[in-house]
Design an enzyme around this catalytic site. Sequence first.
Site, PDB file in Angstrom:
ATOM      1  N   ALA A   1       1.359   0.394  -4.186  1.00  0.00           N
ATOM      2  CA  ALA A   1       0.839   0.669  -2.847  1.00  0.00           C
ATOM      3  C   ALA A   1      -0.341   1.629  -2.921  1.00  0.00           C
ATOM      4  CB  ALA A   1       1.940   1.265  -1.970  1.00  0.00           C
TER       5      ALA A   1
ATOM      6  N   VAL B   1      -2.299   4.783  -0.579  1.00  0.00           N
ATOM      7  CA  VAL B   1      -1.969   5.792   0.424  1.00  0.00           C
ATOM      8  C   VAL B   1      -3.253   6.214   1.134  1.00  0.00           C
ATOM      9  CG1 VAL B   1      -0.938   8.048   0.867  1.00  0.00           C
ATOM     10  CG2 VAL B   1      -0.037   6.608  -0.969  1.00  0.00           C
TER      11      VAL B   1
ATOM     12  N   ASP C   1      12.356   7.088 -10.328  1.00  0.00           N
ATOM     13  CA  ASP C   1      11.021   7.337 -10.897  1.00  0.00           C
ATOM     14  C   ASP C   1      10.597   8.784 -10.675  1.00  0.00           C
ATOM     15  OD1 ASP C   1       8.742   6.624 -12.296  1.00  0.00           O
ATOM     16  OD2 ASP C   1       7.670   5.882 -10.535  1.00  0.00           O
TER      17      ASP C   1
END
Length: 316
Positions: free
Chosen positions: A43, A45, A158
């Site tokens: 993704a 941001v 993660d």
Amino acid sequence: AGAAGALLVLMWSRWLARPTQPTPKKLANRFEVRELIGRGAMASVYRAFDHQTQQFVAVKWLEPQMEWSASDAAQAKSRFVLEAQAAGRLCHPDILRVIESGEKGPQAWIAMELLEGHDLSKYCQADARLPTPTVLSIAARVARALDYAHRQGVIHRDIKPANVLVSADLEQVKVTDFGVARVADHQLTRTGMVLGTPSFMSPEHLMGSNLDGRSDLYALGVLLYQLLTSELPHTGANLAALMQAIVHDVAPDARLKRSDLAPALADILALALQKKVELRYSNGSQMAEDLEAVLAATLQSAPQRSAALPRTTSKP
């Protein structure tokens, strides 16, 4: 480990090949998307303005990858939205707050609180190392945040310096990327791959075993080790060698890297980095308590070193 290493190489090559996806200028008639502030594996941001609260927020925009089929992309988006909703139920002072999530055509997005600062990667080099009390305080706060998430049934998968944000004054600490880690896991395990950043993966994670919160605590141990010593506990000439070391080699005593570290702190690291899950901390609260005990002893013996110490938050 060789086959798993090949899978991780393939995973990385696919991440690097991802295309840039167009992002709408406004979401839910509430969030006005401004400039790009970061890009990750799954993704991007953006800084956005929330017209409802008149404050800036961060919007995470899911970016499908080129090799995904239509069905894969649809499943990834569905999982992203579901996990964003799950992350939205996490309410802890040291977890980045999810404000709203939604879909836009084939895409999905999450609006989150915006922390003006940076991630812990900045402090992983020897010339930028934080004072030990500050590191202990941050790690204890992360451990308690993880304990809270684990009790809600959420495993991060993660934990690494890039996924722990701190404000410029170091008084705010925020664990981030719960939702994205989950959606990526759902997608990549379908093709037999493993999600995560190899150097921070627990042995059971690398071997594809079922994970619980203790895998996150292993990763936190790696993060703490790196912040304290500016080195990783395990390295390798290639992914296969790195994975072999993580699975089989005992992590070096941190005092071999920094002789000024307290024996109790070295013991915490050794416990967090145990190969066998059952030998590690059972939960983040236990790890936090030990870190806080060492912090208290450190401050008592050297109170002048506490100038950059983040403020303690409440324990939900």
